[in-house]
Scaffold this motif. Structure first.
Motif, PDB file in Angstrom:
ATOM      1  N   GLY A  47       3.779   5.807  -6.244  1.00  0.00           N
ATOM      2  CA  GLY A  47       3.446   5.938  -7.308  1.00  0.00           C
ATOM      3  C   GLY A  47       4.627   5.166  -8.389  1.00  0.00           C
ATOM      4  O   GLY A  47       4.658   5.470  -9.306  1.00  0.00           O
ATOM      5  N   ASN A  48       5.370   4.234  -7.505  1.00  0.00           N
ATOM      6  CA  ASN A  48       6.252   3.732  -8.346  1.00  0.00           C
ATOM      7  C   ASN A  48       6.438   2.323  -8.021  1.00  0.00           C
ATOM      8  O   ASN A  48       6.801   1.810  -6.745  1.00  0.00           O
ATOM      9  N   LYS A  49       5.885   1.449  -8.753  1.00  0.00           N
ATOM     10  CA  LYS A  49       5.592   0.091  -8.445  1.00  0.00           C
ATOM     11  C   LYS A  49       7.003  -0.892  -8.705  1.00  0.00           C
ATOM     12  O   LYS A  49       7.071  -2.099  -8.426  1.00  0.00           O
ATOM     13  N   ASP A  50       8.260  -0.209  -9.078  1.00  0.00           N
ATOM     14  CA  ASP A  50       9.432  -0.843  -9.347  1.00  0.00           C
ATOM     15  C   ASP A  50      10.243  -0.819  -7.941  1.00  0.00           C
ATOM     16  O   ASP A  50      11.273  -1.142  -7.909  1.00  0.00           O
ATOM     17  N   LEU A  51       9.748   0.112  -7.003  1.00  0.00           N
ATOM     18  CA  LEU A  51      10.508   0.269  -5.794  1.00  0.00           C
ATOM     19  C   LEU A  51      10.792  -0.987  -4.820  1.00  0.00           C
ATOM     20  O   LEU A  51       9.827  -1.760  -4.855  1.00  0.00           O
ATOM     21  N   CYS A  52      12.017  -1.081  -4.222  1.00  0.00           N
ATOM     22  CA  CYS A  52      12.183  -2.347  -3.304  1.00  0.00           C
ATOM     23  C   CYS A  52      12.334  -1.824  -1.844  1.00  0.00           C
ATOM     24  O   CYS A  52      12.226  -0.315  -1.894  1.00  0.00           O
TER      25      CYS A  52
ATOM     26  N   MET B 143       0.913  -1.102   0.038  1.00  0.00           N
ATOM     27  CA  MET B 143      -0.049  -0.027   0.082  1.00  0.00           C
ATOM     28  C   MET B 143       0.858   1.108   0.036  1.00  0.00           C
ATOM     29  O   MET B 143       0.600   2.238  -0.770  1.00  0.00           O
ATOM     30  N   LEU B 144       1.801   1.168   0.735  1.00  0.00           N
ATOM     31  CA  LEU B 144       2.867   2.472   0.927  1.00  0.00           C
ATOM     32  C   LEU B 144       3.508   2.511  -0.463  1.00  0.00           C
ATOM     33  O   LEU B 144       3.640   3.770  -0.844  1.00  0.00           O
ATOM     34  N   ARG B 145       3.857   1.549  -1.175  1.00  0.00           N
ATOM     35  CA  ARG B 145       4.585   1.545  -2.308  1.00  0.00           C
ATOM     36  C   ARG B 145       3.800   2.074  -3.290  1.00  0.00           C
ATOM     37  O   ARG B 145       4.286   2.732  -4.258  1.00  0.00           O
ATOM     38  N   GLU B 146       2.413   1.710  -3.443  1.00  0.00           N
ATOM     39  CA  GLU B 146       1.650   2.305  -4.266  1.00  0.00           C
ATOM     40  C   GLU B 146       1.571   3.911  -4.164  1.00  0.00           C
ATOM     41  O   GLU B 146       1.103   4.657  -5.131  1.00  0.00           O
ATOM     42  N   GLN B 147       1.333   4.381  -3.030  1.00  0.00           N
ATOM     43  CA  GLN B 147       1.249   5.739  -2.693  1.00  0.00           C
ATOM     44  C   GLN B 147       2.355   6.404  -3.205  1.00  0.00           C
ATOM     45  O   GLN B 147       2.366   7.725  -3.339  1.00  0.00           O
TER      46      GLN B 147
ATOM     47  N   PHE C  86      12.035   2.873   0.694  1.00  0.00           N
ATOM     48  CA  PHE C  86      12.210   2.437  -0.491  1.00  0.00           C
ATOM     49  C   PHE C  86      13.140   2.904  -1.157  1.00  0.00           C
ATOM     50  O   PHE C  86      13.656   3.907  -1.137  1.00  0.00           O
ATOM     51  N   GLU C  87      13.508   2.002  -2.198  1.00  0.00           N
ATOM     52  CA  GLU C  87      14.630   2.491  -3.133  1.00  0.00           C
ATOM     53  C   GLU C  87      14.591   1.668  -4.543  1.00  0.00           C
ATOM     54  O   GLU C  87      13.771   0.801  -4.518  1.00  0.00           O
TER      55      GLU C  87
END
Length: 119
Positions: free
Chosen positions: A30-35, A24-28, A54-55
């Protein structure tokens, strides 16, 4: 980079609740490629504190350990992994005391807030 297949007793473990909240935080972001990079730094009440951020996966260093969870990756540098090996990352949505919970088998002591530890 060394990619590890996650087993129940190795590396950094992620509970389903924590996974859901991180997605959910990664979606916020706006980049689904973050790890997620997990590590430790000096400081906190007990001597060392946890860090997470996130990175972009392309920023992973050659000696980083990568743990894969259904395509989502957690990265940890080798120095931090010495202190975090076996860590279980969970999420608690309680109104008081909620947030990420770190269960670290390497911690000899933890502070009351649960965000720092000593070895």
């Amino acid at each position: 980079m060394t990619e590890a297949t996650q087993t129940p007793t190795k590396g950094i473990q992620l509970t389903p609740t924590a996974y859901k909240h991180i997605m959910m935080l990664r979606e916020q972001q706006g980049n689904k490629d973050l790890c997620l990079r997990v590590g430790v730094r000096q400081g906190g009440c007990s001597g060392m504190s946890y860090m997470m951020d996130f990175e972009d996966i392309n920023n992973a260093r050659e000696d980083d350990q990568i743990f894969n969870y259904d395509g989502f990756k957690i990265i940890c540098d080798p120095k931090s992994l010495l202190y975090l090996y076996g860590l279980v990352l969970d999420y608690n949505n309680a109104m008081i005391g909620g947030g990420f919970d770190f269960t670290n088998p390497n911690a000899a002591q933890t502070c009351g807030c649960g965000k720092s530890f000593g070895v």
